[in-house]
Scaffold this active site. Structure first.
Site, PDB file in Angstrom:
ATOM      1  N   LYS A 135       0.856  -1.192   0.000  1.00 38.22           N
ATOM      2  CA  LYS A 135       0.000   0.000   0.000  1.00 38.22           C
ATOM      3  C   LYS A 135       0.889   1.237   0.000  1.00 38.22           C
ATOM      4  CE  LYS A 135      -4.323   0.697   2.525  1.00 38.22           C
ATOM      5  NZ  LYS A 135      -4.867   0.653   3.893  1.00 38.22           N
TER       6      LYS A 135
HETATM    7  C1  E4P Z   1      -8.301   1.358   4.184  1.00 40.52           C
HETATM    8  O1  E4P Z   1      -7.468   0.725   3.591  1.00 40.52           O
HETATM    9  C2  E4P Z   1      -8.058   2.064   5.440  1.00 40.52           C
HETATM   10  O2  E4P Z   1      -7.271   1.231   6.261  1.00 40.52           O
HETATM   11  C3  E4P Z   1      -9.311   2.341   6.207  1.00 40.52           C
HETATM   12  O3  E4P Z   1     -10.468   1.996   5.479  1.00 40.52           O
HETATM   13  C4  E4P Z   1      -9.367   3.705   6.825  1.00 40.52           C
HETATM   14  O4  E4P Z   1     -10.568   3.827   7.522  1.00 40.52           O
HETATM   15  P1  E4P Z   1     -10.811   4.974   8.603  1.00 40.52           P
HETATM   16  O5  E4P Z   1     -11.059   6.245   7.865  1.00 40.52           O
HETATM   17  O6  E4P Z   1     -12.037   4.513   9.345  1.00 40.52           O
HETATM   18  O7  E4P Z   1      -9.591   5.027   9.468  1.00 40.52           O
END
Ligand code: E4P
Length: 217
Positions: free
Chosen positions: A83
């Site tokens: 990522k």
């Molecule tokens: C996605 O890959 C992220 O880890 C996640 O969905 C972020 O979510 P949040 O905005 O609830 O922290």
């Protein structure tokens, strides 16, 4: 629509996988920090639980650093998706890692134009964060609608991975738009089962059944 689980909690992932609800997993530095575990160890364990893509995020912000960290994370297991953040360096790293055969999830996407750039960098997944847009008074789902519309005109390999999901309605709306994947916190996956009329109806059926004195077997 594929369901990814948005957590680094291996016992949660295992239990949802047993229910057949895990097509992949996403983590981020905050989720790994919450787990209190070493990233390599927790990612390896998650990759053993699910054969689907498991996102592991780099923390370097420069190209060389992202590439070194990305290559290290990619070596943990074949199903690691590295990522990277949606920055210029992140998209350069995306292109290089894709050329090396690594899956890449481009994260922290907040506009359709960012999603277009990620597709051009051959991202495996683009992660638009809808809940965080809702949090600041914008409609996160409009972003999914825009991206799906734009991608539909071209032959991009990038899948739209709806992220920052906060509630079941997000999933319904994303599925109606044909988003390829949604990553859900375990609590939201469990909330998908729920409706008060299901509970009430079941209670009434069982109460009536009890009165009959019968048992099916
Ligand atoms: C996605 O890959 C992220 O880890 C996640 O969905 C972020 O979510 P949040 O905005 O609830 O922290």
């Amino acid at each position: 629509m594929k369901f990814f689980v948005d957590t680094a909690d291996v016992s949660e992932i295992r239990s949802l996988a047993e229910a057949g609800l895990v097509d992949g997993v996403t983590t981020n530095p905050s989720l790994v920090a919450k787990s209190g575990r070493k990233i390599a160890e927790v990612i390896a364990e998650i990759c053993d639980v699910t054969p689907g893509p498991v996102s592991a995020e780099v923390t370097a912000t420069d190209l060389e650093g992202m590439l070194s960290e990305g290559r290290y994370l990619a070596k943990i297991a074949d199903n690691v998706a590295v990522k990277v953040p949606l920055t210029e360096a992140g998209l350069r790293a995306c292109r290089t890692l894709r050329d090396e055969g690594t899956m890449v999830n481009v994260t922290l996407c907040f506009t359709p134009q960012q999603a277009l750039l990620a597709a051009k960098a051959r991202a495996t997944f683009i992660s638009p964060f809808i809940g965080r847009l809702d949090d600041i008074g914008q409609d996160g789902m409009t972003l999914i609608d825009d991206i799906m519309q734009i991608y539909s005109h071209y032959d991009f390999e990038t899948e739209v991975l709806v992220a920052s999901v906060r509630n079941p309605l997000h999933i319904v709306r994303a599925a109606k738009l044909g988003a390829h994947v949604a990553t859900l916190p375990p609590s939201v996956i469990r909330a998908l089962f729920k409706h008060p009329l299901t509970d009430k109806g079941l209670e009434a059926f069982l109460a009536d059944w009890k009165k009959t004195g019968q048992s099916i077997l």
